[in-house]
Design an enzyme around this catalytic site. Sequence first.
Site, PDB file in Angstrom:
ATOM      1  CG  ASP A 273      52.039  10.544 -19.657  1.00  0.00           C
ATOM      2  OD1 ASP A 273      51.994  10.418 -18.589  1.00  0.00           O
ATOM      3  OD2 ASP A 273      52.211  10.098 -20.346  1.00  0.00           O
TER       4      ASP A 273
ATOM      5  CG  HIS B  12      56.410  10.800 -21.214  1.00  0.00           C
ATOM      6  ND1 HIS B  12      56.054  11.680 -21.889  1.00  0.00           N
ATOM      7  CD2 HIS B  12      55.012  10.760 -21.072  1.00  0.00           C
ATOM      8  CE1 HIS B  12      55.062  11.806 -22.608  1.00  0.00           C
ATOM      9  NE2 HIS B  12      54.695  10.998 -22.540  1.00  0.00           N
TER      10      HIS B  12
END
Length: 972
Positions: free
Chosen positions: A111, A380
């Site tokens: 991701d 993230h």
Amino acid sequence: FFFFLQESMHAYAANVYTTVVEELMKGKQRKFIAVEQEFFRLWWDAVATDTHKQQVHQLLQEGRLEFVIGGQVMHDEAVTLIDDQILQLTEGHGFLYETFGIRPQFSWHVDPFGASATTPTLFALSGFNAHLISRIDYDLKADMQKNKKLQFVWQGSPSLSERQEIFTHVMDQYSYCTPSQIPFSNRSGFYWNGIAAFPDPPKDGVYPNMSLPVTDTNIHLYAQTMVANIKERAAWFRTSDVLWPWGCDKQFFNASVQYSNMDLLLDYVNKHSDEFGVTVQYATVGDYFQAVYSRNLTWEIRDSQDFLPYSTEPFQAWTGFYTSRSTLKGVARRASSLLYAGESFFTHYVLKHPASSICKCRALKQLQSLRWAVSEVQHHDGITGTESPKVKDMYMNNLMYGMLNVKKLMASVIFDMNNAKKNGEVYSSVYNIDSGIPDVDQYVVVYNPLAWNVTTFVTISVSHLAMSVYDELGHPVPAQVQSSVESHSTYDLYILVAISGLSYRKYSVKPLNGKQSAFIGRSVKYKRKDVTRADQQSRRLFPVVNNCYQVLFDQNTNLMHSITERETNQTIQLTQEFLEYHVNGDVMKGPISDNYLFAPNASAVSVSKAVGLELVSGNLITEIRQYFYSNVTAQDYIYAVYTRIYTVPEGYDGKLLCHRIEQEYSVGPLELNREAVLRTSTNLNTRQLLYTDNNGYQIQKRPFKAYVNNTVARNYYPVVQTAYIEDDTIRLMLLTERAHGVSSQGNGQVEVMLHRRLWNNLQWDLNYNLTLNDSSVVRPVIWLILGAKSVTNILYRTSGLALEHRPVVMFGALSDKPKVPGQLQQNSVSSPVTVPPNLHLQTLSIPGWRYSSNHAEQVHSIRMGKQKQGDADFSRVLLRIRHLYEVGEDPVLSQPVMVNLKSLLKGLGSVVLVEERSLTGIWDVNALKRWKWKTAQYPSKGFSNSTETSEYCIVTVHPKEIRTFFLYFQGQ
């Protein structure tokens, strides 16, 4: 992308792990992979029953539950610092190894928005056998897919090359989720538990968009859809093994409905495998890579080029997040830097004062609170600035709480050591605040967390202009006082400190008592100049000079004009201006900018027509304060630059200090849908080539690329610590203390995005409150270094770390007891620790893990239920040493370095045992045998042994190596 950490975290993650563990126990064929330890640990500590815990142990032993990556989070790759990536991996791995005796061996980096070349190196050093990524440029992925090049052996580091290479799998266009379109239903397919709704799940258990249950009437249709997708993907890979990820963001919160439907479908496909030409089985990532590895194919090698930036379509360049929430990015880095200082400070203290009065367990908990907060924000959707304001506040609060704990710990250590000295000088209190000092005689305690001798200035706020500063022996210390930029009621006192590695010094600061006083910076204010009407003919230039540079300013515009590097007498024209990109917020009118994306309407527009200037000059520091106004009569400014150059007196090593031009910027509050950049334009012929770092570890070359669409945004790159432009002889370097977006939009130019304020009406952004309406003022700092390439090569590694790890300043007030002269030595914390300038002491800490470093012993004690409970282990010290240079980068500094660990750390005590470990500490390097994937370069396949371990205590560190050790000291 999303985990709303606080509320939905507890409800959602608790449901996932509780139901998945229960469901795995019901069918021997079922499997599951788990990634982020922060979520798992919250469940393990707060929700899991004893039965759940026994079941997890069993499932791990059977290989049906597999931890992949195993860090606290799936970290961002673009804007994180290597130290913090290693911290969060180590934090997660320490828990897994201590609790289960397991060591993750595969990655699942599906991701993060783009892939850095640092990550494959870190995962190789951690003992991983394969790496998996997904988000890379859409056009590049399409090309690789077509040519069956989505799998390769990645040599992420040019210097470590094949020694730390790793097999890498890029997911195809369907990425990490099950494809949800099915031709026979308008609901999504394969997601039988529907869409997560937490923290308030529906009472009747019916979630939004639950897929049609598998029945006798539709099972053939489901199977056909699944098989067709499997075959489509099989054509993009070289082996006949297809990785089919089952799940997506926020899935498996109701695992029973998920597994019961999956079971039916898999059985059906396998019963009809002759018809379908496919067999299917539940698998972990490890099962998949084992299958590919056993095919024994020869793989192509990819060099150290990264996959940044990342675009998902022509107008979707994910380059906005390099700057989003700049304040959070800055606080995350300051927290990381304070943690680094606190760890070595505490380690010294424990080793040197075994009978201390401070409760070590409580102190370790204080450090752990900051380790956890710094690890968590590397997510993230954390440091990236791509979270909602609520989640951002959670990260900020956790960082602030952890920082306060570590400051308290450091203050109590100083207090304890000084009381232990009993030499007639006592603290009446230790104020551990960053600024604002009571009106009394006081001590300033300054700790240098780097393992080099450091000469620099520290700044504190004082209430008088006439001040004196003395060292421990009562000798006067060079200092300068001047009016503060921040406030009208206080002054800034700059103190010149010279401190050995990992040591602290104490300075007394007194209002003037007639003797030696600090220099005073005098201010001259220049009239505001209209930049648009400046007379180009009659340039009036005034110089600001120190031993290294002459900086010229143009009195017609109040702007910088040029810089001369005095040693070589080379001059470059250099001007700086603030500009704004105007961006669109209405999806009906075209591409938008948001937390992730940067989509400028047109070229950047200059923000100011008039510039005011104030020059503050003294014997040590000259500060040029420039204020940028929208026009000549405007009252307020949104932009300011404070440029400082330093003059170092005789007798001090001023090389680094003299070569830095320090700039601090004040930017904001911005208007809505504006993105603010500082553009530095020079007359260097750079051919628009930019260099930026990957995570403060290595440098990437960034040639300017022309695209059909969105060229400006697609030429933005992250800078984490270092960016530079150069011509054939001269280099201009920018060193940063937080991440930014950076670009070269013209020959000789470099621009840094400092701030963004955005709003848009994209439904998805509105649902998750992802509009970046950030009305803050940001105060980033950048150091400029200018010079011949060979000179900047020597300076920039140490300077970048000196900016990252500025000395920690603490305050204490003096009581009225008379001072006993001569009894206070420097380095009260210990004798100094110093490494050569091409090495960096990356970690010196006491992790507190209770696991045995003998693997067989550790596994045995877990199987017997005899893991060490109770107190943390204070006898094991974790040491990491990193070589800062690449092979061939510098004739001297790129050489391997021999280090005697015993003598390096003799000031802490006597080292009796050294164990070399994998990067996160969970492997003995001699036992670590990673899979060796066949390449044209190395046709024989076997295990790759990572490093030669040296004779006892003497280690040779080669370029770019990061070496990790456990140390044990006499008497601990």
